[in-house]
Motif scaffolding. Structure first.
Motif, PDB file in Angstrom:
ATOM      1  N   GLU A   1     -25.807  53.651 -60.894  1.00  0.00           N
ATOM      2  CA  GLU A   1     -24.563  53.178 -60.309  1.00  0.00           C
ATOM      3  C   GLU A   1     -23.398  53.792 -61.090  1.00  0.00           C
ATOM      4  N   PRO A   2     -22.397  54.376 -60.395  1.00  0.00           N
ATOM      5  CA  PRO A   2     -21.285  55.028 -61.105  1.00  0.00           C
ATOM      6  C   PRO A   2     -20.616  54.158 -62.155  1.00  0.00           C
ATOM      7  N   ALA A   3     -20.472  52.856 -61.883  1.00  0.00           N
ATOM      8  CA  ALA A   3     -19.828  51.974 -62.855  1.00  0.00           C
ATOM      9  C   ALA A   3     -20.662  51.859 -64.126  1.00  0.00           C
ATOM     10  N   VAL A   4     -21.985  51.822 -63.981  1.00  0.00           N
ATOM     11  CA  VAL A   4     -22.870  51.765 -65.147  1.00  0.00           C
ATOM     12  C   VAL A   4     -22.820  53.084 -65.915  1.00  0.00           C
ATOM     13  N   LEU A   5     -22.817  54.195 -65.189  1.00  0.00           N
ATOM     14  CA  LEU A   5     -22.776  55.507 -65.826  1.00  0.00           C
ATOM     15  C   LEU A   5     -21.467  55.730 -66.578  1.00  0.00           C
ATOM     16  N   ALA A   6     -20.376  55.186 -66.057  1.00  0.00           N
ATOM     17  CA  ALA A   6     -19.078  55.366 -66.693  1.00  0.00           C
ATOM     18  C   ALA A   6     -18.935  54.538 -67.960  1.00  0.00           C
ATOM     19  N   ASP A   7     -19.624  53.397 -68.017  1.00  0.00           N
ATOM     20  CA  ASP A   7     -19.541  52.511 -69.182  1.00  0.00           C
ATOM     21  C   ASP A   7     -20.908  51.873 -69.397  1.00  0.00           C
ATOM     22  N   PRO A   8     -21.842  52.605 -70.015  1.00  0.00           N
ATOM     23  CA  PRO A   8     -23.242  52.153 -70.061  1.00  0.00           C
ATOM     24  C   PRO A   8     -23.626  51.308 -71.270  1.00  0.00           C
ATOM     25  N   THR A   9     -22.692  50.983 -72.137  1.00  0.00           N
ATOM     26  CA  THR A   9     -23.045  50.325 -73.405  1.00  0.00           C
ATOM     27  C   THR A   9     -23.833  49.033 -73.192  1.00  0.00           C
ATOM     28  N   ALA A  10     -23.350  48.180 -72.294  1.00  0.00           N
ATOM     29  CA  ALA A  10     -24.034  46.906 -72.046  1.00  0.00           C
ATOM     30  C   ALA A  10     -25.428  47.143 -71.456  1.00  0.00           C
ATOM     31  N   TYR A  11     -25.556  48.127 -70.570  1.00  0.00           N
ATOM     32  CA  TYR A  11     -26.857  48.457 -69.988  1.00  0.00           C
ATOM     33  C   TYR A  11     -27.832  48.913 -71.068  1.00  0.00           C
TER      34      TYR A  11
ATOM     35  N   PRO B   1     -25.192  63.670 -75.035  1.00  0.00           N
ATOM     36  CA  PRO B   1     -24.822  64.455 -73.847  1.00  0.00           C
ATOM     37  C   PRO B   1     -25.790  64.311 -72.673  1.00  0.00           C
ATOM     38  N   VAL B   2     -27.090  64.263 -72.950  1.00  0.00           N
ATOM     39  CA  VAL B   2     -28.074  63.958 -71.902  1.00  0.00           C
ATOM     40  C   VAL B   2     -28.495  62.505 -72.109  1.00  0.00           C
ATOM     41  N   HIS B   3     -28.091  61.622 -71.185  1.00  0.00           N
ATOM     42  CA  HIS B   3     -28.392  60.207 -71.408  1.00  0.00           C
ATOM     43  C   HIS B   3     -29.772  59.800 -70.924  1.00  0.00           C
ATOM     44  N   THR B   4     -30.308  60.487 -69.900  1.00  0.00           N
ATOM     45  CA  THR B   4     -31.604  60.092 -69.337  1.00  0.00           C
ATOM     46  C   THR B   4     -32.348  61.308 -68.796  1.00  0.00           C
ATOM     47  N   PHE B   5     -33.593  61.443 -69.188  1.00  0.00           N
ATOM     48  CA  PHE B   5     -34.536  62.384 -68.575  1.00  0.00           C
ATOM     49  C   PHE B   5     -35.801  61.589 -68.256  1.00  0.00           C
TER      50      PHE B   5
ATOM     51  N   ARG C   1     -17.025  60.822 -66.920  1.00  0.00           N
ATOM     52  CA  ARG C   1     -17.417  61.308 -65.595  1.00  0.00           C
ATOM     53  C   ARG C   1     -18.844  60.861 -65.286  1.00  0.00           C
ATOM     54  N   PRO C   2     -19.052  60.029 -64.287  1.00  0.00           N
ATOM     55  CA  PRO C   2     -20.422  59.608 -63.956  1.00  0.00           C
ATOM     56  C   PRO C   2     -21.281  60.798 -63.539  1.00  0.00           C
ATOM     57  N   ASN C   3     -22.471  60.875 -64.102  1.00  0.00           N
ATOM     58  CA  ASN C   3     -23.443  61.906 -63.751  1.00  0.00           C
ATOM     59  C   ASN C   3     -24.823  61.297 -63.932  1.00  0.00           C
ATOM     60  N   ASN C   4     -25.750  61.655 -63.062  1.00  0.00           N
ATOM     61  CA  ASN C   4     -27.068  61.016 -63.075  1.00  0.00           C
ATOM     62  C   ASN C   4     -27.881  61.263 -64.347  1.00  0.00           C
ATOM     63  N   SER C   5     -27.549  62.290 -65.123  1.00  0.00           N
ATOM     64  CA  SER C   5     -28.284  62.506 -66.365  1.00  0.00           C
ATOM     65  C   SER C   5     -27.422  63.000 -67.522  1.00  0.00           C
ATOM     66  N   MET C   6     -26.171  63.394 -67.253  1.00  0.00           N
ATOM     67  CA  MET C   6     -25.277  63.870 -68.307  1.00  0.00           C
ATOM     68  C   MET C   6     -24.235  62.819 -68.643  1.00  0.00           C
ATOM     69  N   ARG C   7     -23.807  62.795 -69.890  1.00  0.00           N
ATOM     70  CA  ARG C   7     -22.720  61.924 -70.341  1.00  0.00           C
ATOM     71  C   ARG C   7     -21.560  62.830 -70.750  1.00  0.00           C
TER      72      ARG C   7
END
Length: 407
Positions: A25-35, A292-296, A389-395
Motif C-alpha cells: 500500500e503506498p501509505a505503508v511504503l511511504a512511512d513503513p516504520t510502524a509496519y 535502499p532495497v526494502h523487500t525482495f 517515493r513509494p516503490n514496491n521494492s525500493m526505498r
C-alpha cells in the motif's frame, strides 16, 4: 492449486499470525516504520492473507531465508511472480534471478569486470564529477537534492563507467522504476510505467549491445566473457542490462538516503568533517538505517522449517530487509543513526552468494560525494519537508529540499 498474484497460494502454517495488511500500500511504503516494528513483534513469520504468502522481518530469520539459496531460490523470481508459473514482463536478471550452477558463472564474469582494480581506476573520475557538482550547488540557495544531486551523479558517472556511448537520464530512471515496481503485486505502482515498458526495454537493450559500448568500460569487460567462451552475446547483453537496473536506482537511493540522514543529524556531519576516515563506515550505517532495497522475495524449493515454523514448498516469502536492518535484537539502539556504529552484517547489500556484486562501486560513488561535501560544505540544512517515493521494492526519496552552506 490456487494462484494469487501469479504465485502458489499456500495456507497459513500452524501458529503463524494471519495479518490482513498490504505492505505494498503506498501509505505503508511511504512511512513503513510502524509496519516494520509490528512485523518483527508478531513473530518470526506472518501470513499475509492478501497475498497468501509469508513475510519475515526479524534479522536472524530474514538472513537465513535470504541467504540460503538451496532452500529458498531466487530463480523463481525475487518478486511475487513465480517464474515457474508465468514468464515475467522482461527477461529475468542474470544477476538477481538465477541460482547455481548458472549463477556461479555469471558471478565469475561480473566479479572480474568489477574487480578492485577496476573500481579503483574509476575513483578519480567519480571524485572529479562529485567535486564539480557539489561546487555548483554550494550557493546558499535551496534546491531539491533528489533530481539535482542524488539522480544527477549516478546517471552521469554510472553509464560512463559501463561505457554507454548514448545515455538518457529519464529512460535510465524509468527503467529502474519499472524493474523494482515490477517485483510487487499488480497495483498502481506496477502499472504506472506499463505503457512505456516495451519501448524503454528496447532502448536499454540496444544501448547495452557490444557495438554501442566503448572498449574501455565495464561493459566491454563483460563482453570479453563472450570471446572467452564463458557467455553468449545475449547473456552478456543481459548482464549489462541487469547491472544498469541494479546499479543506478540503488545508488540514487543511497545518495538520497545519505543526504537525508546528514540533514536530519547535523552532529553526524560535524563528526564526518572532523574525521573523514568515518566516511565508509557512515555509508554502511546509512544503508542499515534506510535500506535502499526494502523487500525482495524468495521461493521455498521444498518443504522445510525455519525458526520452528513449517514452510511448504512453493511458498513465496517476502524478506523485509529494511525491518531486519532495524531489528533491536541485532543492533543496539537500532532506531538511532550513528555514523560510528560499524554495522557489520547489515542486509542492504544482500548476503551469501547473492550479495550485491556492484557494492564496491556503489561505495566508491557515495564516498566521492561525501568527501566532496566534507571539503566544501559547512552545513546541510533542510529547507522543507522531505517526501519518500513509494516503490514496491525500493526505498527512495521523491523530494529533499536542502541548502548547502559553504565552508
Amino acid at each position: 492449486m490456487k494462484i494469487v498474484e501469479d504465485h502458489v497460494a499456500v495456507a497459513p502454517p500452524a501458529g503463524v499470525p494471519v495479518w490482513d495488511i498490504d505492505p505494498y500500500e503506498p501509505a505503508v511504503l511511504a512511512d513503513p516504520t510502524a509496519y516494520y516494528r509490528e512485523l518483527r513483534d508478531k513473530g518470526p513469520f506472518v501470513y499475509l492473507s492478501r497475498y497468501a504468502a509469508l513475510a519475515c522481518g526479524r534479522y536472524d530469520v530474514t538472513k537465513e531465508v535470504f541467504g540460503d539459496w538451496e532452500r529458498f531460490v531466487s530463480s523463481r523470481g525475487v518478486g511475487l511472480l513465480d517464474f515457474k508459473l508465468k514468464s515475467p514482463w522482461r527477461a529475468p536478471s542474470r544477476l538477481l534471478e538465477v541460482d547455481p550452477p548458472y549463477h556461479t558463472q555469471t558471478r565469475k564474469v561480473m566479479g572480474r569486470a568489477l574487480s578492485p582494480k577496476v573500481v579503483m581506476g574509476l575513483k578519480d573520475r567519480f571524485r572529479a564529477v562529485a567535486d564539480k557538482l557539489v561546487a555548483e550547488l554550494v550557493t546558499g540557495d535551496s534546491f531539491d537534492a533528489v533530481p539535482e544531486l542524488a539522480e544527477t551523479f549516478p546517471t552521469t558517472v554510472f553509464p560512463e563507467a559501463v561505457g554507454m556511448r548514448e545515455t538518457d537520464r529519464d529512460r535510465l530512471l524509468d527503467y529502474g522504476s519499472m524493474v523494482f515496481n515490477g517485483l510487487g503485486p499488480d497495483n498502481s505502482l506496477r502499472r504506472r510505467n506499463s505503457e512505456s515498458a516495451a519501448d524503454t526495454v528496447a532502448w536499454i537493450s540496444q544501448r547495452c549491445q557490444r557495438d554501442a559500448l566503448t572498449r574501455d568500460g565495464v561493459g566491454a569487460l563483460i563482453y570479453a566473457a563472450v570471446d572467452a567462451g564463458e557467455a553468449t552475446e545475449e547473456e552478456a547483453n543481459m548482464l549489462v542490462r541487469s547491472f544498469l537496473s541494479a546499479g543506478v536506482d540503488t545508488t540514487v537511493s543511497g545518495i538520497g538516503g545519505t543526504l537525508w540522514c546528514l540533514a536530519h543529524h547535523p552532529e553526524a556531519f560535524e563528526r564526518l568533517k572532523a574525521d573523514p576516515r568515518l566516511v565508509r563506515v557512515a555509508f554502511e550505517e546509512v544503508l542499515r538505517y534506510t535500506s535502499p532495497v526494502h523487500t525482495f522475495c524468495r521461493t521455498a524449493a521444498a518443504d522445510t522449517t525455519v525458526a520452528d515454523v513449517p514452510i511448504q514448498a512453493d511458498t513465496k516469502i517476502l524478506c523485509t530487509l529494511a525491518a531486519a536492518n532495524l531489528d533491536p535484537e541485532k543492533w543496539t539502539d537500532a532506531a538511532r543513526f550513528d555514523v560510528a556504529r560499524k554495522p557489520v552484517g547489515h542486509l542492504a547489500f544482500g548476503t551469501g552468494i547473492h550479495a550485491c556484486v556492484g557494492q564496491n562501486l556503489a561505495r566508491a560513488e557515495v564516498e566521492a560525494i561525501l568527501l566532496a561535501l566534507i571539503e566544501r560544505v559547512d552545513r546541510i540544512e533542510l529547507t522543507g519537508e522531505a517526501c519518500w517515493r513509494p516503490n514496491n521494492s525500493m526505498r527512495s526519496l521523491e523530494t529533499l529540499p536542502i541548502r548547502l552552506v559553504a565552508s
